[in-house]
Design an enzyme around this catalytic site. Structure first.
Site, PDB file in Angstrom:
ATOM      1  N   ASP A 130      -8.975 -33.146 -39.747  1.00 30.81           N
ATOM      2  CA  ASP A 130     -10.097 -33.506 -40.619  1.00 30.81           C
ATOM      3  C   ASP A 130     -11.002 -32.292 -40.830  1.00 30.81           C
ATOM      4  OD1 ASP A 130     -11.740 -35.070 -42.142  1.00 30.81           O
ATOM      5  OD2 ASP A 130     -12.509 -36.289 -40.493  1.00 30.81           O
ATOM      6  N   HIS A 149      -7.477 -27.679 -48.295  1.00 34.73           N
ATOM      7  CA  HIS A 149      -6.208 -28.301 -47.883  1.00 34.73           C
ATOM      8  C   HIS A 149      -5.108 -27.246 -47.717  1.00 34.73           C
ATOM      9  CE1 HIS A 149      -8.028 -32.140 -48.157  1.00 34.73           C
ATOM     10  NE2 HIS A 149      -8.078 -32.207 -49.484  1.00 34.73           N
ATOM     11  N   LEU A 208      10.662 -28.543 -30.565  1.00 33.83           N
ATOM     12  CA  LEU A 208       9.530 -29.434 -30.848  1.00 33.83           C
ATOM     13  C   LEU A 208       9.926 -30.541 -31.824  1.00 33.83           C
ATOM     14  CD1 LEU A 208       6.344 -29.780 -30.529  1.00 33.83           C
ATOM     15  CD2 LEU A 208       6.187 -28.592 -32.723  1.00 33.83           C
TER      16      LEU A 208
END
Ligand code: FPP
Length: 242
Positions: free
Chosen positions: A21, A38, A132
């Site tokens: 955020d 973004h 991962l």
């Protein structure tokens, strides 16, 4: 798993979930458009994958776009969708170089067809990787995920694959988008907001929550280590007595 980080022994969480955020505020502070924030957020996302891998974190799940984010301006939504297009394509080579397996969670329905195709391609082309395990929530809402799971279970009861007595917490978990993944040990939310915003409501039931004022594009390795340090101060009892 314990690991020495900067001379300190830290217990590394197996699964970290992140609510990314603050991209908009990060851009605003620089007098730039929200979509610039973004784009910087996408760079921070590439970095956190590398950093999680370096620390020995096995699973990373991030909230990229919620079922509620469609309410934003057409310009912003279009910008984010274009960012996803590029990110999903670029991620194939990057993930394979890093031995990273990528999965997309959330509702495919409602997303542009070419994006769904790119999501499927990325999943398929990284499915053999053993490093991962990276989950990106796009068009995701936790309540929506639960409703979709209930629908699938109801279908399986109707067609005789299940009886209602089979339904327990383990079975229910296996109908969620996160089937087969352990629940997050640690949730991180950046930018000073302290709520979970419909992210993984079932899976976060016993997770530790870490909130930081750092805006997502600024969240770097030091920020991640700080979150892991916080996690180490918590004592997880899962409802047990001390
Ligand atoms: C929250 O910041 C961020 C989003 C709703 C979008 C998240 C998108 C990215 C991090 C881009 C990269 C993701 C991928 C998968 C390429 P905000 O816009 O709510 O910030 P604000 O609260 O400061 O307005």
């Amino acid at each position: 798993m314990n690991r020495e980080i900067n001379g300190e022994i830290l217990n590394i969480p197996e699964h970290v979930a992140v609510i990314m955020d603050g991209n908009g505020r990060w851009a605003k502070k620089r007098f730039m458009p929200r979509n610039y924030g973004h784009a910087q957020g996408a760079k921070a996302l590439e970095a956190i994958c590398e950093n999680c891998d370096k620390l020995g974190i096995k699973y990373l799940t991030v909230y990229a776009f919620s079922t509620e984010n469609w309410k934003r301006s057409v310009e912003e939504v279009t910008g984010i969708m274009n960012l996803f297009r590029k990110y999903l394509v670029d991620s194939v080579e990057r993930s394979n170089n890093a031995n990273m397996k990528v999965n997309l969670i959330g509702k495919r329905e409602g997303l542009p067809g070419d994006i769904v195709q790119k999501m499927d391609d990325l999943e398929r082309l990284t499915s053999g990787n053993t490093g991962l395990q990276f989950h990106i929530a796009i068009n995701y809402g936790g309540r929506d995920e639960i409703v979709r799971a209930v629908r699938k279970i109801t279908e399986d009861v109707k067609n005789g694959k299940l009886i209602s007595g089979d339904i327990d917490e383990v079975l229910f978990s296996n109908y969620l988008d996160t089937a087969g993944i352990p629940d997050p040990d640690l949730l991180i939310r950046t930018s000073g907001e302290e709520r979970t915003s419909n992210f993984l409501p079932w899976q976060l039931a016993y997770s530790e929550f870490y909130f930081t004022d750092t805006l997502w594009p600024d969240f770097d390795m030091d920020s991640l280590i700080e979150a892991v340090r916080y996690y180490n101060k918590r004592e997880r009892r899962f409802g047990d007595a001390k």
